[in-house]
Design an enzyme around this catalytic site. Structure first.
Site, PDB file in Angstrom:
ATOM      1  CB  ALA A   9      -0.914  -0.012   1.214  1.00 64.05           C
ATOM      2  CB  CYS A  10       3.587   2.007  -2.240  1.00 60.67           C
ATOM      3  SG  CYS A  10       4.090   0.287  -2.037  1.00 60.67           S
ATOM      4  CB  THR A  11       2.703   7.151  -0.681  1.00 61.46           C
ATOM      5  OG1 THR A  11       1.749   6.655   0.262  1.00 61.46           O
ATOM      6  CG2 THR A  11       2.293   8.545  -1.136  1.00 61.46           C
TER       7      THR A  11
END
Length: 476
Positions: A9-11
């Site tokens: 669940a990256c940014t």
């Protein structure tokens, strides 16, 4: 198939060269999955095999042939390959940068017509089968696109590419379809687990790429809801769920708030644009600050002064489940071995430090090659993670010491980089590699020594926070 949940669940952030302070192209991402899941750093040397090789995924069985020549590349693999490699990010010897992936989600309507392929390519394999075989960012997009079309993909993802000329963002939207956009030189983009690419101009192949037959696929299956006929990939392939408004869009809102503070937007808006021209040019330190952020100076900061409901309303950018955070900086006016810098923060970016590894380096510090699921004082991941673990119970009391160490290191890194830049032009290629190794090792050792000392200091300070304590009159 993967036997444990790997919920990435990256940014992400991408910055064009005219949008950056020093003319750099910058791409980067927080790799978020599990709160205690170490990463390593690796450099794979160039290989020239007499025969082609075959890649077989330990994650889902995805299989494909590989070229006989593999270029040198660096990566940040998992501590174990039991569930796949997850090499995630790095440069290759031609100065191509790749970060994979930003997990996204396709809507059920699209997937009903083109389902994901269970043994297709997934995040864990992408860097391994693409980065060592391309010489430009565009080639990277084309190679991965061809793989997705031929073998299918097991996930919806966003993938970042860059070279000295341009940055690209690619999204897979169904089992076999994808699009990609060149980031305009004067723009930036921040991305948070949503499909974000908007209108595709099929008459402009210089700035857009797409899968074979995607227009026919959308038209035949009546997937485009636009009244004006525009092909908005986000609206056709993406989601607009309630979880987006709490989990994803607030992170985009905060990034755009940082770089365009005068623009008023709702943190839960589903209509924020992908691309913006920043109010001021973005430095590498600004990019680090974004990936290290947690809604500071808003009521949504988990360690701020907002209400308990507000502090836990939105998912922050930097959080405990970050395994590593990276920024791949391409400085086009310098030799690639020196000009390209892999900034790597092990563990939680807000609590760690971005160590500069010059991309010509070939020698990885021993501490970056070890570390398993349980704490290991000889592991770089755990050296930086330990400080975060010590900080968490007493954040307000101990954070000043952590921020002071981070600032001192940032100053030292800048001095190391300046010294390298001054020497680089007069050196041969082999001498540039030697310099890249020496400077990278110096920065890494400085960071680890500082964090070892910082951990010792925090342990000593924490001893007085025990609940089995009593304030007594020392005169008694």
């Amino acid at each position: 198939m993967n036997t444990i949940p790997y919920l990435s669940a990256c940014t992400s952030i991408l910055v064009g060269k005219r949008a950056s302070l020093d003319g750099s192209i910058i791409i980067g991402r927080n790799e978020d999955a599990k709160s205690a899941w170490p990463k390593h750093l690796a450099v794979h040397p160039r290989q020239d095999q007499s025969t082609n090789l075959t890649f077989v995924s330990k994650d889902n069985g995805f299989t494909m042939p590989l070229p006989s020549i593999r270029y040198q590349y660096e990566a940040t693999p998992e501590w174990t390959d039991k569930y796949g490699l997850f090499e995630e990010d790095g440069f290759n010897e031609y100065g191509v940068a790749m970060s994979a992936t930003e997990s996204t989600y396709a809507n059920s309507t699209v997937l009903g017509f083109d389902p994901l392929v269970s043994n297709g390519i997934g995040e864990e394999a992408m860097v391994t089968v693409v980065l060592p075989y391309v010489k430009t960012a565009r080639e990277g997009v084309r190679r991965l696109g061809h793989i997705v079309e031929k073998y299918g993909t097991s996930e919806s993802n966003g993938i970042l590419f860059a070279d000295n000329d341009e940055a690209w963002y690619m999204e897979t939207g169904s089992g076999h379809h994808w699009v990609a956009i060149r980031i305009p030189d004067d723009c930036y983009a921040v991305i948070a687990n949503q499909m974000i690419i908007e209108n595709i101009d099929f008459d402009n192949p210089d700035d857009f790429m797409w899968s074979t037959g995607i227009q026919d696929f959308v038209a035949t299956n009546h997937l485009n809801p636009a009244m004006d006929g525009q092909f908005n990939f986000r609206n056709i392939f993406g989601t607009h769920s309630q979880s987006d408004t709490y989990y994803n869009t607030p992170r985009v809102w905060y990034g755009q708030k940082m770089f365009n503070p005068d623009i008023e937007q709702d943190p839960q808006s589903q209509s924020m644009p992908m691309l913006r021209t920043p109010a001021q040019k973005i430095s590498i330190d600004d990019a680090k600050a974004f990936l290290s952020s947690h809604f500071q100076e808003t009521v949504y900061d988990p360690i701020g002064t907002g209400s308990e409901a507000d502090k836990h309303k939105f998912r922050p950018i930097s959080l405990a489940k970050t395994q590593e955070s990276h920024l791949l900086q391409l400085r086009p006016n310098l030799p690639k071995a020196i000009g390209n810098i892999h900034w790597l923060a092990m563990g939680v970016a807000a609590q760690s430090t971005y160590v500069p590894f010059f991309s010509g380096f070939t020698k990885v510090p021993a501490e970056y090659q070890v570390g398993a699921a349980n704490y290991d004082p000889k592991s770089a991941y755990w050296i930086f993670k330990l400080v975060g673990v010590l900080l968490d119970p007493h954040y307000l009391e101990l954070n000043d010491a952590v921020e002071a160490a981070q600032e001192e290191l940032a100053i030292s890194y800048r001095q190391i980089i300046l010294a390298v830049d001054q020497k680089a032009a007069a050196l041969s290629s082999s001498e540039q590699v030697d310099l890249a190794n020496a400077a990278s090792l110096k920065a890494a050792n400085l960071a680890m020594d500082t964090y070892r000392q910082l951990a010792a200091k925090l342990i000593a300070q924490s001893t007085d926070f025990s609940p089995l304590n009593y304030q007594q009159d020392l005169n008694l």
